[in-house]
Motif scaffolding. Sequence first.
Motif, PDB file in Angstrom:
ATOM      1  N   ASP A 144      -0.793  -8.787  -5.505  1.00  0.00           N
ATOM      2  CA  ASP A 144       0.446  -7.988  -5.163  1.00  0.00           C
ATOM      3  C   ASP A 144       0.878  -8.379  -4.590  1.00  0.00           C
ATOM      4  O   ASP A 144       0.831  -8.746  -2.941  1.00  0.00           O
ATOM      5  CB  ASP A 144      -0.390  -6.630  -4.610  1.00  0.00           C
TER       6      ASP A 144
ATOM      7  N   ARG B  44      -4.652  -7.546 -12.772  1.00  0.00           N
ATOM      8  CA  ARG B  44      -5.169  -6.788 -12.173  1.00  0.00           C
ATOM      9  C   ARG B  44      -6.548  -6.799 -13.208  1.00  0.00           C
ATOM     10  O   ARG B  44      -5.991  -6.832 -14.156  1.00  0.00           O
ATOM     11  CB  ARG B  44      -4.711  -4.923 -12.411  1.00  0.00           C
TER      12      ARG B  44
ATOM     13  N   SER C 257      -8.091  -2.068  -7.294  1.00  0.00           N
ATOM     14  CA  SER C 257      -7.082  -2.210  -6.883  1.00  0.00           C
ATOM     15  C   SER C 257      -6.846  -3.891  -7.616  1.00  0.00           C
ATOM     16  O   SER C 257      -7.717  -4.632  -7.400  1.00  0.00           O
ATOM     17  CB  SER C 257      -7.728  -2.163  -5.233  1.00  0.00           C
TER      18      SER C 257
ATOM     19  N   ASP D 121       1.290   1.381  -8.281  1.00  0.00           N
ATOM     20  CA  ASP D 121       0.668   0.080  -8.543  1.00  0.00           C
ATOM     21  C   ASP D 121       1.755   0.061  -9.360  1.00  0.00           C
ATOM     22  O   ASP D 121       2.573   1.681 -10.179  1.00  0.00           O
ATOM     23  CB  ASP D 121      -0.638  -0.295  -9.213  1.00  0.00           C
TER      24      ASP D 121
ATOM     25  N   GLN E   7       0.684  -1.448   0.136  1.00  0.00           N
ATOM     26  CA  GLN E   7       0.345  -0.029  -0.159  1.00  0.00           C
ATOM     27  C   GLN E   7       0.447   1.453  -0.025  1.00  0.00           C
ATOM     28  O   GLN E   7       0.450   1.975  -0.126  1.00  0.00           O
ATOM     29  CB  GLN E   7      -1.590  -0.209   1.118  1.00  0.00           C
TER      30      GLN E   7
ATOM     31  N   THR F  82       1.840  -7.685  -9.692  1.00  0.00           N
ATOM     32  CA  THR F  82       0.796  -7.329  -9.415  1.00  0.00           C
ATOM     33  C   THR F  82      -0.272  -7.879 -10.344  1.00  0.00           C
ATOM     34  O   THR F  82       0.487  -7.997 -11.942  1.00  0.00           O
ATOM     35  CB  THR F  82       0.392  -5.463  -9.533  1.00  0.00           C
TER      36      THR F  82
END
Length: 235
Positions: free
Chosen positions: A200, A190, A196, A44, A40, A188
């Motif tokens: 991740d 997506r 989100s 990204d 966080q 990641t």
Amino acid sequence: MASRSRGETSSSDSTAPRRRGGALAIAAVAALAAGPLGAQSAPDPDLDLLPAGPGSTMGFLVERTIFKVDVLYITVRVDEDTANGLERLVDGNSAYGRGLEDSVAALVRAAPEAVAEIRFVRDVSLEQFLEGVDEDMASARDAGWITPETFDEITSGLRDWFSFLEAEGIASGDRLTYHVRGDTLRTTYRRDGAASPVLDQTDIGDQNVQALWGGYFAPGSSFRESLVRSLWEGG
């Protein structure tokens, strides 16, 4: 690839990097800092993390099966110093030649920072995805870019890592993105239009990075020639 019995977090809430010999699966074919990083705390991974310029970007549309069905678009973007080296290589050779593949691969493998992105343009099942991964991972192993132990670890753990694709598979528009910085790999996944990522994860260790690049640039990889050729042909 290690199982979750080591106390690792699930793919959807991974917040601390793991150091190990294996790597996260590369697509059918990669942590923004070498130290601890919460998912966080960083943007990204995206191609725009690195500037586009001469020599910086390779990419092409991947077709699979005898019917030449478009499956995904793969893009690799490298840091400015590496891009300068690739641009000098292009300037010094008027056209693509098979002998240039090793030189391009060596520069990319040593890049201090890079982003690789796979954007799917067709729905793909998990089985199709895993079959492609195994094929290109074998090229990395056979070329000596990763150890047989790393290959076995990854291939044995693929279904666990991508279990979230079991029910619905990969959909057109989904993106799998890797960010390499030093020996750190952040990955990641997506879903198209999602706010989100559903995966991740950060992994640390040079074998992680070499597994990624081996799947793309090792001799025998199905991506190698087209990625290198795109430097000369504006892919």
